[in-house]
Motif scaffolding. Structure first.
Motif, PDB file in Angstrom:
ATOM      1  N   ASP A 110       0.817  -1.214   0.000  1.00  0.00           N
ATOM      2  CA  ASP A 110       0.000   0.000   0.000  1.00  0.00           C
ATOM      3  C   ASP A 110       0.852   1.267   0.000  1.00  0.00           C
ATOM      4  OD1 ASP A 110       1.027  -0.114   2.535  1.00  0.00           O
ATOM      5  OD2 ASP A 110      -0.893   0.075   3.578  1.00  0.00           O
ATOM      6  N   SER A 111       2.163   1.127  -0.197  1.00  0.00           N
ATOM      7  CA  SER A 111       3.124   2.236  -0.226  1.00  0.00           C
ATOM      8  C   SER A 111       3.193   2.988   1.096  1.00  0.00           C
ATOM      9  CB  SER A 111       2.804   3.199  -1.381  1.00  0.00           C
ATOM     10  OG  SER A 111       2.957   2.543  -2.624  1.00  0.00           O
ATOM     11  N   CYS A 446       2.425   2.710  -6.740  1.00  0.00           N
ATOM     12  CA  CYS A 446       1.540   3.859  -6.921  1.00  0.00           C
ATOM     13  C   CYS A 446       2.412   5.060  -7.263  1.00  0.00           C
ATOM     14  CB  CYS A 446       0.692   4.120  -5.677  1.00  0.00           C
ATOM     15  SG  CYS A 446       1.609   4.825  -4.287  1.00  0.00           S
ATOM     16  N   LYS A 447       1.758   6.114  -7.775  1.00  0.00           N
ATOM     17  CA  LYS A 447       2.503   7.316  -8.130  1.00  0.00           C
ATOM     18  C   LYS A 447       1.865   8.552  -7.510  1.00  0.00           C
ATOM     19  CE  LYS A 447       4.576   9.745 -12.046  1.00  0.00           C
ATOM     20  NZ  LYS A 447       4.733   9.769 -13.523  1.00  0.00           N
ATOM     21  N   CYS A 450      -1.963   7.207  -4.205  1.00  0.00           N
ATOM     22  CA  CYS A 450      -1.596   6.201  -3.211  1.00  0.00           C
ATOM     23  C   CYS A 450      -2.671   6.120  -2.127  1.00  0.00           C
ATOM     24  CB  CYS A 450      -0.237   6.525  -2.608  1.00  0.00           C
ATOM     25  SG  CYS A 450       1.109   6.580  -3.818  1.00  0.00           S
ATOM     26  N   THR A 451      -2.570   5.127  -1.274  1.00  0.00           N
ATOM     27  CA  THR A 451      -3.574   4.881  -0.232  1.00  0.00           C
ATOM     28  C   THR A 451      -3.770   6.095   0.652  1.00  0.00           C
ATOM     29  OG1 THR A 451      -2.959   2.541  -0.226  1.00  0.00           O
ATOM     30  CG2 THR A 451      -4.210   3.353   1.661  1.00  0.00           C
ATOM     31  N   ARG A 456       4.417   8.416  -1.833  1.00  0.00           N
ATOM     32  CA  ARG A 456       4.942   7.114  -2.256  1.00  0.00           C
ATOM     33  C   ARG A 456       6.369   6.835  -1.788  1.00  0.00           C
ATOM     34  NH1 ARG A 456       5.057  10.787  -6.444  1.00  0.00           N
ATOM     35  NH2 ARG A 456       6.986  10.985  -7.653  1.00  0.00           N
ATOM     36  N   THR A 541      10.662   6.486  -9.722  1.00  0.00           N
ATOM     37  CA  THR A 541       9.400   5.784  -9.508  1.00  0.00           C
ATOM     38  C   THR A 541       9.126   4.880 -10.705  1.00  0.00           C
ATOM     39  OG1 THR A 541       8.555   7.709  -8.295  1.00  0.00           O
ATOM     40  CG2 THR A 541       6.957   6.043  -8.982  1.00  0.00           C
ATOM     41  N   TYR A 543       6.774   3.313 -12.208  1.00  0.00           N
ATOM     42  CA  TYR A 543       5.319   3.140 -12.284  1.00  0.00           C
ATOM     43  C   TYR A 543       4.851   3.405 -13.716  1.00  0.00           C
ATOM     44  CZ  TYR A 543       0.331   3.931 -11.552  1.00  0.00           C
ATOM     45  OH  TYR A 543      -1.046   3.869 -11.630  1.00  0.00           O
TER      46      TYR A 543
END
Length: 608
Positions: A110-111, A446-447, A450-451, A456, A541, A543
């Motif tokens: 979930d970063s 994620c970028k 995110c949650t 991130r 990143t 992603y």
């Protein structure tokens, strides 16, 4: 004039400033403990990681009773006040056990950083270990109260890796029943187990070596992480099993036996020791049980070399100490690796003990230097005691750290006086005319979305391989390769980023390639970035992970003291030239005015 053409001029100005200031010495330090640790003056440095995702590295501190965990939040600005702090795990959560080790990472994808805790029952120095995972939350300073308790008990501390290449860290450990097992985590805050099998041989796998120090890194320089498993060979000797990543799966390739003359084995390191862009194994050890004779071996080009290290200072003999002074600290003799002077060759930070009855311990930098008299291997280590320190201080843990996130490595450590441990920070006063590139690779899960809007950055990703290529000041090619966060067990104290020392190379880094693990049957995952400015920090990143063309990087420039001095020198030179030009211009105008005045007084015969 182009930027590339200006860089050599810039370099010579830096060299000139370095010479006239007479400050081109190796590694001078100042004590900045009060500015770093503040009110948290006691404890053991246990791990590093960006817990609150603010792009500054935080420090996990284990209490002396090994019951509670404090977090000291890092800063990116100049140090003028103590870092803020928070208690992550209280002693109430460890009523009948004590903490053996910590591994900060993202174990559910979930970063958000989680915290893996290994603990053992009170009163026991050996025996089964229990593993718990405290899940990170969207609140940047706490973890969930209810951890995931793994059903298995283990013989030793687990090693971290990414078995299935989903960018979620997994574990490898040996259960109390003696079975080598992968523990593969997923997005559901759970895990599955898989028995480790040797697909290329029918012989049973040997037991893992205790203390465990396996590593997950790119060993064959194909920019994909491999696994080096440290196991027990004949007569319980240490050996290295090389499991290469072949088509996305880890397969046993060869086994390397450690030197037979070593009686006490330390924690090995895996890196490019001599800058030949191949990975070496650096193994500290002792030739006898009491460690009165210490040695450092390097495995390079399929051969072991004993380094010509002089463990002497004046008439004093120094060496590794196989036992920790702290009663609850179980750490093998080790070398913390990092390029302290940014010359392109990794130095080592360690603790050496005076080999007499007093058993005084000191923190020492083993400087990586050229060895002209050595046969087969061109580098060795040279002892450099660092300070300032108290005469009575006995360090039990030392590590490199980047105070202020400026790319220059500093030192943090825990001293022990027999009752309590003291946290100490030593900031390096860097005056070398050398450059660096600092690289951090994220998980790429994620970028921007995110949650719970969490950033991130704080994931402590294991397995990314990084390679750079450039041209040095002599016009020769310069290549460096390393992997990020390759070990986790027994207070490995590795930073969640990689710092490449470029030496006296002010040119742009021509090419920087990043590779991450890929699953079985898929294509390799890597991307090339070009024209990287030296003295910069890159946050990459990947992603989405399967589309390298969409990978992005953020670049942060880190101006050094010499850059500011160079700017001042340039302004001064420009101002001096401007004054000269103004004086010459004024004199020219005065001469023109005088000539015109003389012409006006001349007799013109044409008027007659």
């Amino acid at each position: 004039m182009s930027q590339n053409e200006m860089m050599p001029v810039y370099f010579h100005l830096l060299v000139f400033i370095c010479i006239i200031s007479n400050e081109c010495t190796f590694a001078s330090f100042s004590d900045t403990s009060s500015g770093i640790f503040g009110g948290t003056s006691q404890g053991l440095i246990a791990a590093f990681g960006d817990f609150n995702a603010d792009k500054a590295t935080d420090v996990f501190i284990l209490a002396d009773d090994a019951k509670s965990v404090q977090l000291i939040f890092g800063k990116t600005e100049k140090i003028d006040a103590s870092y803020s702090q928070e208690e992550l795990i209280s002693s109430k959560q460890n009523n009948d056990s004590y903490i053996v080790s910590l591994i900060p990472s993202d174990f559910n994808g979930d970063s958000i950083m989680d915290l893996l805790v290994t603990r053992r029952k009170d009163g026991e120095k050996s025996g089964p270990l229990q593993v718990l995972i405290y899940w990170g939350t969207s609140k940047s300073n706490i973890v969930a109260d209810q951890p995931l308790i793994l059903a298995e008990s283990f013989k030793d501390q687990p090693a971290i890796l990414d078995v299935n290449s989903d960018m979620i860290p997994d574990l490898m450990a040996e259960t109390k029943d003696g079975e080598r097992t992968y523990l593969i985590f997923n997005i559901h805050q759970n895990y599955t187990t898989e028995k480790v099998k040797n697909g290329t041989s029918q012989s049973p796998l040997p037991p893992l070596y205790v203390p465990q120090s396996s590593a997950f890194l790119d060993f064959d320089t194909d920019l994909t992480a491999d696994l080096i498993t440290v196991s027990s060979g004949n007569s319980s000797k240490l050996q290295f099993e090389i499991w290469l990543n072949k088509n996305g799966a880890l397969e046993w390739d060869q086994t390397i036996e450690a030197p037979t003359e070593i009686k006490v084995f330390g924690q090995p390191s895996f890196l490019d020791m001599n800058s030949d862009h191949s990975i070496d194994i650096v193994l500290p050890g002792c030739l006898n049980k009491d460690c009165s004779t210490s040695v450092i071996y390097v495995y390079s080009k399929e051969k072991w070399y004993k380094l010509d290290v002089k463990f002497k200072d004046d008439n004093n003999l120094w060496g590794f100490n196989p036992t920790s002074l702290h009663p609850l600290l179980d750490v093998p003799l080790s070398l913390r690796m990092g390029d302290l002077n940014l010359d392109g060759y990794p130095d080592a930070l360690t603790i050496l003990s005076l080999q007499n009855k007093t058993k005084v311990q000191k923190q020492v930098v083993m400087k990586n230097v050229h060895c002209g008299s050595c046969e087969g291997f061109s580098r060795t280590f040279e002892m450099n005691f660092i300070g300032p320190t108290k005469e009575s201080s006995n360090p039990v843990l030392v590590a490199f750290f980047d105070i202020g996130e400026n790319g220059v490595l500093d030192v943090v450590m825990s001293n022990y006086d027999g009752k309590n441990s003291e946290l100490v920070a030593l900031s390096q006063t860097f005056t070398e005319d050398a450059y660096f590139v600092k690289v951090m690779v994220l998980s790429g899960l994620c970028k921007s979305e995110c949650t719970d809007g969490h950033q991130r950055y704080g994931v402590n990703q294991v397995g990314p391989a990084i390679k750079y290529e450039t041209v040095n000041s002599n016009g020769d090619p310069q290549i460096g390769i390393a992997s990020q966060l390759v070990q986790s067990a027994y207070f490995s104290l590795q930073l969640p980023f990689t710092v490449f020392g470029l030496g006296q190379t002010p040119n742009f880094v021509d090419k920087l390639v990043v590779g991450i693990p890929y699953p079985h049957g898929a294509k390799s995952r890597n991307k090339e970035f070009t024209s990287i400015i030296p003295n910069s920090r890159l946050v990459i990143t990947p992603y989405p992970v399967d589309d390298s063309s969409s990978w992005s990087n953020k670049l942060f420039i880190t101006p050094s003291k010499l850059v500011l001095l160079t700017g001042a020198a340039l302004l001064g030179v420009c101002g001096f030239i401007a004054i000269i030009v103004a004086i010459l211009h004024w004199r020219d105008r005065a001469e023109d005015k005088r000539e015109k005045l003389q012409d006006s007084h001349k007799f013109h015969f044409d008027a007659m």
